[in-house]
Design a protein around this motif. Structure first.
Motif, PDB file in Angstrom:
ATOM      1  N   LEU A   1      16.537  24.503  16.521  1.00 22.59           N
ATOM      2  CA  LEU A   1      16.072  25.040  15.244  1.00 22.59           C
ATOM      3  C   LEU A   1      17.248  25.256  14.290  1.00 22.59           C
ATOM      4  CD1 LEU A   1      13.431  27.671  16.477  1.00 22.59           C
ATOM      5  CD2 LEU A   1      13.030  25.334  15.672  1.00 22.59           C
ATOM      6  N   LEU A   2      18.362  25.741  14.838  1.00 25.62           N
ATOM      7  CA  LEU A   2      19.557  25.967  14.029  1.00 25.62           C
ATOM      8  C   LEU A   2      20.078  24.655  13.454  1.00 25.62           C
ATOM      9  CD1 LEU A   2      21.179  28.693  13.601  1.00 25.62           C
ATOM     10  CD2 LEU A   2      22.875  27.706  15.113  1.00 25.62           C
ATOM     11  N   PHE A   3      20.140  23.634  14.285  1.00 25.44           N
ATOM     12  CA  PHE A   3      20.607  22.329  13.823  1.00 25.44           C
ATOM     13  C   PHE A   3      19.690  21.783  12.725  1.00 25.44           C
ATOM     14  CE2 PHE A   3      20.601  17.698  13.949  1.00 25.44           C
ATOM     15  CZ  PHE A   3      21.961  17.432  13.809  1.00 25.44           C
ATOM     16  N   THR A   4      18.392  21.943  12.910  1.00 27.18           N
ATOM     17  CA  THR A   4      17.432  21.443  11.927  1.00 27.18           C
ATOM     18  C   THR A   4      17.636  22.113  10.571  1.00 27.18           C
ATOM     19  OG1 THR A   4      15.784  21.027  13.656  1.00 27.18           O
ATOM     20  CG2 THR A   4      14.977  21.208  11.391  1.00 27.18           C
ATOM     21  N   GLY A   5      17.730  23.441  10.557  1.00 27.15           N
ATOM     22  CA  GLY A   5      17.884  24.155   9.296  1.00 27.15           C
ATOM     23  C   GLY A   5      19.205  23.875   8.609  1.00 27.15           C
ATOM     24  N   TYR A   6      20.282  23.804   9.412  1.00 30.84           N
ATOM     25  CA  TYR A   6      21.606  23.623   8.821  1.00 30.84           C
ATOM     26  C   TYR A   6      21.866  22.190   8.370  1.00 30.84           C
ATOM     27  CZ  TYR A   6      23.156  28.309  10.149  1.00 30.84           C
ATOM     28  OH  TYR A   6      23.315  29.665  10.253  1.00 30.84           O
ATOM     29  N   TRP A   7      21.565  21.232   9.243  1.00 25.92           N
ATOM     30  CA  TRP A   7      21.999  19.861   8.968  1.00 25.92           C
ATOM     31  C   TRP A   7      20.884  18.946   8.460  1.00 25.92           C
ATOM     32  CZ3 TRP A   7      26.718  18.490   8.035  1.00 25.92           C
ATOM     33  CH2 TRP A   7      27.738  19.337   8.464  1.00 25.92           C
ATOM     34  N   ALA A   8      19.621  19.391   8.559  1.00 27.91           N
ATOM     35  CA  ALA A   8      18.531  18.617   7.943  1.00 27.91           C
ATOM     36  C   ALA A   8      18.127  19.205   6.597  1.00 27.91           C
ATOM     37  CB  ALA A   8      17.318  18.573   8.865  1.00 27.91           C
ATOM     38  N   VAL A   9      18.511  20.474   6.345  1.00 28.41           N
ATOM     39  CA  VAL A   9      18.141  21.124   5.086  1.00 28.41           C
ATOM     40  C   VAL A   9      19.383  21.536   4.295  1.00 28.41           C
ATOM     41  CG1 VAL A   9      16.876  23.034   4.016  1.00 28.41           C
ATOM     42  CG2 VAL A   9      15.978  21.949   6.087  1.00 28.41           C
ATOM     43  N   SER A  10      20.208  22.437   4.842  1.00 27.02           N
ATOM     44  CA  SER A  10      21.333  22.997   4.092  1.00 27.02           C
ATOM     45  C   SER A  10      22.324  21.934   3.615  1.00 27.02           C
ATOM     46  CB  SER A  10      22.084  24.021   4.954  1.00 27.02           C
ATOM     47  OG  SER A  10      21.440  25.261   4.946  1.00 27.02           O
ATOM     48  N   ALA A  11      22.823  21.120   4.542  1.00 24.72           N
ATOM     49  CA  ALA A  11      23.888  20.170   4.192  1.00 24.72           C
ATOM     50  C   ALA A  11      23.449  19.164   3.136  1.00 24.72           C
ATOM     51  CB  ALA A  11      24.391  19.469   5.454  1.00 24.72           C
ATOM     52  N   PRO A  12      22.333  18.443   3.335  1.00 24.19           N
ATOM     53  CA  PRO A  12      21.951  17.482   2.291  1.00 24.19           C
ATOM     54  C   PRO A  12      21.584  18.145   0.974  1.00 24.19           C
ATOM     55  CG  PRO A  12      20.266  17.607   4.007  1.00 24.19           C
ATOM     56  CD  PRO A  12      21.440  18.350   4.506  1.00 24.19           C
ATOM     57  N   LEU A  13      20.953  19.327   1.023  1.00 28.85           N
ATOM     58  CA  LEU A  13      20.575  20.002  -0.214  1.00 28.85           C
ATOM     59  C   LEU A  13      21.802  20.525  -0.963  1.00 28.85           C
ATOM     60  CD1 LEU A  13      18.073  20.696  -1.825  1.00 28.85           C
ATOM     61  CD2 LEU A  13      17.936  22.880  -0.603  1.00 28.85           C
ATOM     62  N   ALA A  14      22.799  21.041  -0.216  1.00 31.23           N
ATOM     63  CA  ALA A  14      24.035  21.498  -0.855  1.00 31.23           C
ATOM     64  C   ALA A  14      24.739  20.337  -1.556  1.00 31.23           C
ATOM     65  CB  ALA A  14      24.956  22.131   0.188  1.00 31.23           C
ATOM     66  N   TRP A  15      24.780  19.187  -0.895  1.00 30.93           N
ATOM     67  CA  TRP A  15      25.386  18.005  -1.517  1.00 30.93           C
ATOM     68  C   TRP A  15      24.600  17.567  -2.747  1.00 30.93           C
ATOM     69  CZ3 TRP A  15      23.029  13.148  -1.982  1.00 30.93           C
ATOM     70  CH2 TRP A  15      23.848  12.144  -2.508  1.00 30.93           C
ATOM     71  N   TYR A  16      23.283  17.535  -2.642  1.00 28.68           N
ATOM     72  CA  TYR A  16      22.457  17.040  -3.745  1.00 28.68           C
ATOM     73  C   TYR A  16      22.545  17.964  -4.960  1.00 28.68           C
ATOM     74  CZ  TYR A  16      18.420  15.151  -6.211  1.00 28.68           C
ATOM     75  OH  TYR A  16      17.606  14.588  -7.158  1.00 28.68           O
ATOM     76  N   LEU A  17      22.420  19.268  -4.733  1.00 30.77           N
ATOM     77  CA  LEU A  17      22.470  20.212  -5.846  1.00 30.77           C
ATOM     78  C   LEU A  17      23.868  20.336  -6.433  1.00 30.77           C
ATOM     79  CD1 LEU A  17      20.200  23.076  -4.439  1.00 30.77           C
ATOM     80  CD2 LEU A  17      19.598  21.381  -6.173  1.00 30.77           C
ATOM     81  N   GLY A  18      24.858  20.382  -5.546  1.00 32.12           N
ATOM     82  CA  GLY A  18      26.222  20.590  -6.022  1.00 32.12           C
ATOM     83  C   GLY A  18      26.866  19.366  -6.632  1.00 32.12           C
ATOM     84  N   MET A  19      26.603  18.187  -6.047  1.00 28.73           N
ATOM     85  CA  MET A  19      27.293  16.965  -6.465  1.00 28.73           C
ATOM     86  C   MET A  19      26.421  16.085  -7.350  1.00 28.73           C
ATOM     87  SD  MET A  19      30.249  17.354  -4.923  1.00 28.73           S
ATOM     88  CE  MET A  19      31.011  15.732  -4.889  1.00 28.73           C
TER      89      MET A  19
END
Length: 473
Positions: free
Chosen positions: A404-422
């Protein structure tokens, strides 16, 4: 219904808050104490110049990831010793200690060897001054070997905490810090006729201090009748593969959880660095403030895991449920206070990290104030997720939470942080918005998992899907 829920909450707080805090407070202080040795190294080496100081900072960055993964591995000792204590199996608790030390030592040696052979590859890291890399190599080599006694001492510390004796371990850590400063004074500067070793002396001093800390901790445990382990096979007797398997089954996923979280924040730091220098500086300020707050829920989480495991070992499932509710309430209360403090001081806090007359300081201050507001929101859900992880770990439930941790962090947080920030150019706030969104998902999934486990306990079931009880050899 709400009245019944409120009554249950008050009852849980009245009966469980004090035992949890008695464990959590020294654990929190211990977590802060573990940060002191790298700070002591940096402070004492800083007198030698900019390059030595940068070398120590770079070296700690390299060594820190395998070390904290080792801490995750050692969390298994917390759970299994607490469970054996709850069941009244003192001999099993001692065997977990013996096998835990062996596991920690083996992992530490692997890390030390890997770091030693990886020294020549450090020059491939881009944009790092070659002089800093060269100066850091002996420090990294010594610090790599210091992982062995550090993790062995952590196993002893976890053993003491699981037997409700956390202050003894904290006292040993305090002695260790004092020894580190003393060894540094002799080895870095060349006092009392010892050659000045500079940066290498800081690494060697830490190795000696941690080694002494392990010996002192184990000696105190052995001399204490209430803590002395029962080792029928002797300290160096044959190790049981089944016990090592149990430790790895719990510790491996716990180490993976730490890796997923640390790598996510490293990724976020990389994104902020790619956006601009101002964004990177503001991000570091927000991250440092958030890291301090993290220690509170982390201590609650560890204490809750110990208490839940003790209750589960003794078959007291109602008590385990109350501990879960109380620990979440304590973490949320702690985070509410933190949120209020940060929001009230977010415009003043950045000045603690950067001089007002420094280049671009005002731009950093303005952005840091914004990111601190995001960090305050982040902290609430971070407290929920880390505390829930601790409770589930106390129930021997680690594999599903890790997924569950991997799903939230690397399927949601990482791509969304890149998309919103970059991609959408929201910069630092976009990166933190991505982090927050993923953390909300993680917290929700983990609470859902906890509810499922709680319902099973209400039905009188005891689920240990990955681990089966094993009698002492």
């Amino acid at each position: 219904m709400w009245l019944i829920g409120g009554f249950y909450m008050l009852r849980a707080l009245r009966t469980e808050a004090k035992p949890i805090l008695r464990l959590a407070v020294p654990i929190i202080l211990g977590q802060l104490g573990q940060m002191m040795m790298p700070l002591a190294d940096a402070a004492m080496v800083g007198r030698l110049g900019v390059v030595p100081l940068a070398a120590v900072a770079f070296g700690n960055l390299i060594v820190w990831v395998p070390m904290i993964m080792g801490f995750g591995l050692c969390v298994a000792v917390h759970v299994l010793v607490a469970s054996a204590h709850g069941e009244g199996h003192r001999e099993e608790a001692g065997e977990v200690l013996r096998h835990g030390i062996a596991m920690a030592a083996a992992y530490g040696v692997i890390c030390a060897v890997a770091l030693h052979f990886g020294l020549n590859w450090l020059s491939l890291i881009p944009r790092v001054d070659p002089a800093v890399i060269d100066a850091s190599k002996p420090y990294i080599a010594w610090m790599g070997w210091s992982i062995v006694p550090m993790l062995a001492m952590t196993v002893v510390k976890n053993y003491c905490e699981s037997l409700n004796r956390p202050w003894l371990a904290l006292g040993v850590l305090g002695v260790c810090i004092v020894l580190n400063v003393g060894f540094n004074f002799v080895l870095i500067y060349g006092n009392f006729g010892v050659p000045a070793l500079g940066v290498a002396g800081a690494g060697l001093g830490t190795l000696l201090a941690r080694s002494a800390g392990f010996v002192i901790a184990l000696g105190l445990v052995w001399r204490n009748a209430g803590l002395r382990p029962e080792w029928r096979a002797g300290a160096f007797g044959r190790l049981a593969a089944a016990r090592l398997g149990r430790l790895l089954a719990l510790g491996g996923p716990s180490a993976a959880q730490i890796l997923f979280e640390v790598s996510l924040f490293n990724f976020a730091t990389l994104l902020c660095g790619m956006i601009s220098t101002v964004t990177m500086a503001a991000h570091q300020i927000a991250l440092n403030v958030a890291s301090v707050a993290y220690m509170g829920p982390l201590g609650i989480s560890m204490a809750a895991g110990i208490r839940v495991s003790q209750a589960m070992g003794g078959g007291r499932y109602g008590e385990a449920r109350r501990i879960a509710v109380t620990s979440l309430a304590l973490s949320l209360g702690m985070m509410v206070v933190y949120v209020g403090a940060v929001l009230a001081t977010r415009t003043a806090l950045p000045a603690l990290f950067l001089r007002a007359d420094a280049p671009q300081a005002q731009a950093v201050f303005a952005l840091a104030a914004t990111l601190l507001a995001w960090a305050a929101s982040f902290a609430v859900f971070d407290g929920v997720q880390i505390t829930t992880l601790g409770v589930l770990r106390g129930m021997h439930d680690v594999r599903v939470p890790t997924a569950l941790l991997f799903t939230g962090y690397w399927a949601v947080s990482a791509p969304l942080a890149w998309y919103l920030g970059m991609r959408l150019n929201y910069g630092g706030p976009g990166v933190w918005a991505g982090l927050l969104t993923g953390l909300i998902v993680v917290a929700g999934l983990l609470v859902g998992r906890l509810v499922t486990m709680q319902n099973r306990l209400k039905a009188g079931e005891k689920e240990k899907p990955q681990i089966t009880p094993m009698s002492a050899d």
